[in-house]
Structures are given as C-alpha cells and as structure tokens.
Design an enzyme around this catalytic site. Structure first.
Site, PDB file in Angstrom:
ATOM      1  N   LYS A 148       3.888  25.579 -16.187  1.00 58.71           N
ATOM      2  CA  LYS A 148       4.895  25.122 -17.042  1.00 58.71           C
ATOM      3  C   LYS A 148       5.876  25.536 -17.910  1.00 58.71           C
ATOM      4  CE  LYS A 148       3.998  20.817 -14.647  1.00 58.71           C
ATOM      5  NZ  LYS A 148       5.137  20.100 -13.712  1.00 58.71           N
ATOM      6  N   LYS A 197       6.443  16.436  -1.345  1.00 60.06           N
ATOM      7  CA  LYS A 197       5.432  15.193  -1.557  1.00 60.06           C
ATOM      8  C   LYS A 197       5.887  13.979  -1.120  1.00 60.06           C
ATOM      9  CE  LYS A 197       5.339  16.673  -6.814  1.00 60.06           C
ATOM     10  NZ  LYS A 197       6.118  17.185  -7.844  1.00 60.06           N
TER      11      LYS A 197
END
Ligand SMILES: [Mg+2]
Length: 368
Positions: free
Chosen positions: A163, A262
């Site tokens: 991240k 997703k």
C-alpha cells in the site's frame, strides 16, 4: 431453486495484525454471512464484504443489513428464481449497494452449484486446477514491510502488493527493491494521488512495478486515461470498476491496462464473470482482489480466479494471513505458491460451525 430460509449472521473477528492504509487501520473485521437453505435442506453460503465504516466504498455492514433485510431478500420471497443470474437481474431494481447484493447472490451460486453436484469453479467456466497466490503487505513501517515480504516469500507467495500514498512511496519502494530486486511487486494507492502528483507517479516507473493500482479518485476514469498516457507502469483500476459498464468505459478510454475484479465490489459472480469475459476478449489481464475476507468469500474468489482471464496472481492468500482460525474447513492454504481449486460441489469448503458460532454478534432468519 426452492428456497426455504435465508439466514444472516453478523460476525466479528480480530485480525492477527492491523491492516494499515492511508485511509485507516483495520484491526477487527466485521462481516455478514448469508446462508440460503432450500426445501431439501441443502445450504449455500455467501459473504458480505462491506466494512464497518465506509472507507473503501460507501457501503457498511449496517447498510448491507438494511438492504438485505428490507429490499433484497423480499425480492426473492413469493417469486422463485430458477438461476442465480435471475437474482442478479432482479436486484437491478435497487441502485448500487453491490456488496449487499453480492452477499446474497454468491450464496445462491453456491446453492445452485451444490444442487447440480458441480464445483462452483466449473459451473462458472473455470479451467484451472490451481491458482497462483499473492499477498498484500499493509503496514506504515518500512522495516515491517521488509520483514513481511521475507516471511511471505518463504511461504511461497508469487506476487507482493504494498500500500502506498504520497507520504509513503518512493523510500518504501526503494528499500524493497534494494532488498528484493527481482520479486513481482505492485503498489496499491487506494486513490491517494491526484493528477498534480504526475511527476511523483512517473518517478515510480523506475521500480519496475507489475502495475500501480487505483492511483487517482474513484470516479476519475477520464483522469486515469490521461495519467496512463504518461506512465510506463500499467494502471490497474479497482474501486473505479463497480459495473460491467465501468469496465467497458475504462478499457475503451484507455484508463487502465489491468483490472482487479472483486465479486463483492461488482454485485456478485454474474457481473464479475461478465467483466472477466469482456476483458478476456479485449486482452486486458485481470486478477482477483481481496477484501480482508473470511473463508466463504475467499472460497468464492478461488472459484472466480479459476477462469482463464485471471492471468495475474491475485490477493488470494491463506486463511492464516489474517485469522487465527477461519470459519471454513479445511482452511485455505498456500502450498508452493498456489491454492488448489476444490473439486467438491459448490464452493468446496465446509463451514466450521464451532468457529462461526463463536464469532456471531447478531442473527436474522427469513422464512420463504
Ligand atoms: Mg485495491
């Protein structure tokens, strides 16, 4: 599909270690488990992947419970469906709320596959026996990131994602590349940059990232197209893609070269497969993103990632990445960098009833 009952369980479990992004830290995961049981006593399971607060999308556990209870489950009562695709189509009368829809829709897919005595992966058109496994490193400490990469490498993971944000990018990536010059590495920005950061983003090209995920705003498909023209690193869109139309627009505009799919973010497996099929046709590689999920969503991800267009290792890690004990049995394991696609019917995992019961905070039952 002769549905007899739908049960909703709100569950909660602490993570083994906090999951940190610039948007906040997740230390305890709340989620919704959907159990759909038919008149023959066969049950299918789905999982709602909205978080407790709306940091990732606008949905939360509470809004999902409201949608499921007051709108989505009633759409199936008194008007039976023959196939999960019909549920996906019927749910279009409710705008957005994709995670709530996916929670119920994925449970219907599991039940449908079990009724057909087929593995869900096969029913969706999956072709792989195993899928390559990647892992997410989400910490604000460079030392911890290096340690985590080291130990996940030993476990065999094939792709590493960190991240990043404008305060935590160049130094982090430089250190990672100094220690691990060759690993398949990518970075997820979760919309932390703007086009004003273009020079900074261009400077990330030197780190040979597989891709940079969602650098700009969620609704910035046009600006992503402008950015992609300037970057050598492929852009992957995640939060921006919540429908088939979003995926098509992004590809047509050149806003990305990769898409993360997703099922939870796009309303379920029917829409996820439509996006996959279009990307496959357009030669846009896809991979399956993670949501810090429990075993049921993980199992659905494994089935989805067995489709031929999923050519990049996704965020499908072992149950033990986040949990001391998962709610499925057996747990998802990674061996030699891969996860096996189950050959049993449905999602191919049983429910660990003891563990599930330990984690339940609230329960609702709907009789059809
Ligand atoms: Mg992401």
């Amino acid at each position: 599909m002769n549905i007899a009952t739908v049960e909703l369980f709100v569950i909660e479990m602490p993570l083994k270690s906090p999951f940190v992004t610039h948007l906040g830290a997740v230390t305890v995961r709340e989620g919704i488990i959907v159990k759909v049981t038919d008149q023959d006593g066969c049950s299918g399971y789905g999982e709602g992947v909205a978080f407790s607060t709306p940091w990732y999308t606008e949905e939360t556990v509470k809004t999902s419970m409201h949608m499921l209870t007051d709108l989505l489950i009633p759409l199936l009562q008194h008007n039976p469906i023959q196939h999960p695709q019909q549920a996906a189509e019927r749910f279009r009368s409710v705008r957005r709320n994709y995670m709530a829809k996916a929670a119920l829709e994925t449970a219907l897919w599991d039940l449908y596959a079990k009724n057909k005595s087929q593995p869900l992966a096969k029913l969706l058109g999956g072709e792989r026996a195993v899928i390559a496994s990647g892992v997410v490193i989400a910490t604000d400490s460079i030392i911890n990131a290096l340690k985590q990469i080291d130990s996940y490498m030993e476990e065999g993971y094939q792709r590493f994602k960190v991240k990043i944000n404008p305060q935590h990018d160049i130094t982090l990536l430089k250190e990672i590349r100094r220690h691990f010059p060759e690993i398949p590495l990518m970075a997820d920005a979760n919309s932390s940059y703007t086009l004003q950061d273009i020079d900074r983003l261009k400077s990330l090209d030197e780190f040979q990232l597989l891709m940079i995920e969602q650098p700009l705003g969620v609704d910035d498909i046009i600006k992503h197209a402008a950015l992609q023209k300037e970057l050598q690193t492929p852009i992957c869109l995640d939060e921006s893609i919540v429908t088939f139309e979003d995926a098509k627009n992004a590809i047509d505009l050149g806003s990305c070269k990769v898409i993360s799919i997703k099922a939870g973010r796009v309303g379920g497996l029917y829409e996820a497969k439509r996006i996959h099929d279009y990307c496959f046709q357009q030669h846009i590689p896809v991979w399956c993103g993670g949501m810090i999920e429990f075993g049921i969503s993980r199992a659905h991800n494994i089935a989805l990632a067995s489709l031929p267009g999923f050519t990049i290792p996704g965020d499908i890690s072992a149950s033990s990445r986040f949990w001391e004990e998962d709610i499925i049995s057996p747990e998802v394991t990674v061996k030699n960098g891969v996860v096996e696609v189950p050959t049993e019917s449905g999602i191919g995992f049983c429910i660990n009833e003891k563990r599930l019961n330990e984690t339940i905070k609230a329960k609702k039952v709907f009789t059809f």
